[in-house]
Each structure stands twice: as C-alpha cells, then as structure tokens.
Design a protein around this motif. Structure first.
Motif, PDB file in Angstrom:
ATOM      1  N   MET A 200       0.821  -1.207   0.000  1.00 25.75           N
ATOM      2  CA  MET A 200       0.000   0.000   0.000  1.00 25.75           C
ATOM      3  C   MET A 200       0.858   1.261   0.000  1.00 25.75           C
ATOM      4  O   MET A 200       0.534   2.219  -0.673  1.00 25.75           O
ATOM      5  N   ASN A 201       1.965   1.251   0.771  1.00 23.42           N
ATOM      6  CA  ASN A 201       2.790   2.453   0.833  1.00 23.42           C
ATOM      7  C   ASN A 201       3.523   2.734  -0.476  1.00 23.42           C
ATOM      8  O   ASN A 201       3.841   3.879  -0.759  1.00 23.42           O
ATOM      9  N   TRP A 202       3.774   1.684  -1.281  1.00 21.95           N
ATOM     10  CA  TRP A 202       4.354   1.928  -2.602  1.00 21.95           C
ATOM     11  C   TRP A 202       3.357   2.689  -3.478  1.00 21.95           C
ATOM     12  O   TRP A 202       3.744   3.576  -4.244  1.00 21.95           O
ATOM     13  N   ILE A 203       2.086   2.357  -3.362  1.00 27.87           N
ATOM     14  CA  ILE A 203       1.052   3.059  -4.128  1.00 27.87           C
ATOM     15  C   ILE A 203       0.972   4.516  -3.691  1.00 27.87           C
ATOM     16  O   ILE A 203       0.904   5.429  -4.520  1.00 27.87           O
ATOM     17  N   LEU A 204       1.001   4.747  -2.369  1.00 25.58           N
ATOM     18  CA  LEU A 204       0.995   6.130  -1.866  1.00 25.58           C
ATOM     19  C   LEU A 204       2.208   6.900  -2.368  1.00 25.58           C
ATOM     20  O   LEU A 204       2.106   8.081  -2.721  1.00 25.58           O
ATOM     21  N   LEU A 205       3.351   6.235  -2.417  1.00 26.75           N
ATOM     22  CA  LEU A 205       4.576   6.878  -2.893  1.00 26.75           C
ATOM     23  C   LEU A 205       4.456   7.254  -4.364  1.00 26.75           C
ATOM     24  O   LEU A 205       4.847   8.354  -4.762  1.00 26.75           O
ATOM     25  N   ILE A 206       3.910   6.369  -5.163  1.00 26.72           N
ATOM     26  CA  ILE A 206       3.727   6.657  -6.591  1.00 26.72           C
ATOM     27  C   ILE A 206       2.759   7.825  -6.777  1.00 26.72           C
ATOM     28  O   ILE A 206       3.013   8.742  -7.565  1.00 26.72           O
ATOM     29  N   ILE A 207       1.658   7.810  -6.038  1.00 27.33           N
ATOM     30  CA  ILE A 207       0.700   8.917  -6.133  1.00 27.33           C
ATOM     31  C   ILE A 207       1.359  10.221  -5.684  1.00 27.33           C
ATOM     32  O   ILE A 207       1.171  11.270  -6.304  1.00 27.33           O
ATOM     33  N   GLY A 208       2.157  10.150  -4.610  1.00 28.01           N
ATOM     34  CA  GLY A 208       2.883  11.337  -4.160  1.00 28.01           C
ATOM     35  C   GLY A 208       3.828  11.858  -5.235  1.00 28.01           C
ATOM     36  O   GLY A 208       3.954  13.066  -5.437  1.00 28.01           O
ATOM     37  N   GLY A 209       4.500  10.954  -5.943  1.00 23.86           N
ATOM     38  CA  GLY A 209       5.371  11.358  -7.046  1.00 23.86           C
ATOM     39  C   GLY A 209       4.600  12.035  -8.167  1.00 23.86           C
ATOM     40  O   GLY A 209       5.073  12.996  -8.774  1.00 23.86           O
ATOM     41  N   LEU A 210       3.389  11.542  -8.427  1.00 23.99           N
ATOM     42  CA  LEU A 210       2.559  12.173  -9.455  1.00 23.99           C
ATOM     43  C   LEU A 210       2.119  13.573  -9.026  1.00 23.99           C
ATOM     44  O   LEU A 210       2.036  14.488  -9.856  1.00 23.99           O
TER      45      LEU A 210
END
Length: 109
Positions: free
Chosen positions: A1-11
């Motif tokens: 889940m935190n990888w998804i949050l990280l990707i969204i944060g990068g976007l």
C-alpha cells in the motif's frame, strides 16, 4: 500500500512542478490560481511521501519519489511546454526510469 501512496505522491510532485510552469506563463488571477494548485499539490505530495516513509526506507522512498517527479516533469515539459526531446534527454530519462525500477526491486519492503 505504501508503494502506491509513494507513486501517487510522485505524481503530485509532477503536478506541483507543472503548476509552477503554468504560473510562470500567466499573470494576475490566473497565475494566483496556478500557485494555489502548486500549494495543494505540494502539500498532498509531501504528506504522501511522509506516510510512505513510515514503512519504506527513507533513502529508497525519497529516490523513487523524486525520480517519478523528475521523469513526469520532463514528460510534461516535452508534451505540454514543448521542450526539446533529443536523444540524450530521452536516454537519461530512460536510465532514470531503470534506476527507479531497480530501487523498487532491491528494497526490502
């Protein structure tokens, strides 16, 4: 889940960089609205990075977050701001993408 949050944060990092570029192109109320967009994207991006680092190593998370932001911002620059897309630029963006993927695979989380 935190990888998804990280990707969204990068976007969202791409979003705040894009807002800065659009604010620079405009003036008056339009520029202010782009700056408000910048502040919103910046806040969301930082909060998501913070949340992701609760379980991911800070060095890996930060590198991936900035890498997504860098790659995305270059792509926005090429497609929206009509910046050049020469061989070396594409080459180094490709190596950056490979590095981001590599960090994901060698991460313990």
């Amino acid at each position: 889940m935190n990888w998804i949050l990280l990707i969204i944060g990068g976007l969202f990092e791409v979003g705040f960089a894009t807002c800065l570029g659009k604010a620079k192109e405009n003036s008056g109320t339009t520029a202010v609205l782009w700056m408000i967009g910048f502040l919103i994207c910046l806040t969301i991006s930082m909060l998501l990075l913070y949340k992701a680092t609760q379980t991911l190593p800070i060095g890996t998370a930060y590198a991936v977050w900035t890498g997504i932001g860098a790659v995305g911002t270059v792509l926005v620059g090429v497609f929206i701001f009509k910046e050049p897309a020469d061989f070396w630029r594409i080459f180094f963006i490709t190596t950056l993408i490979a590095s981001i993927i590599g960090l994901k695979f060698v991460s313990e989380h």
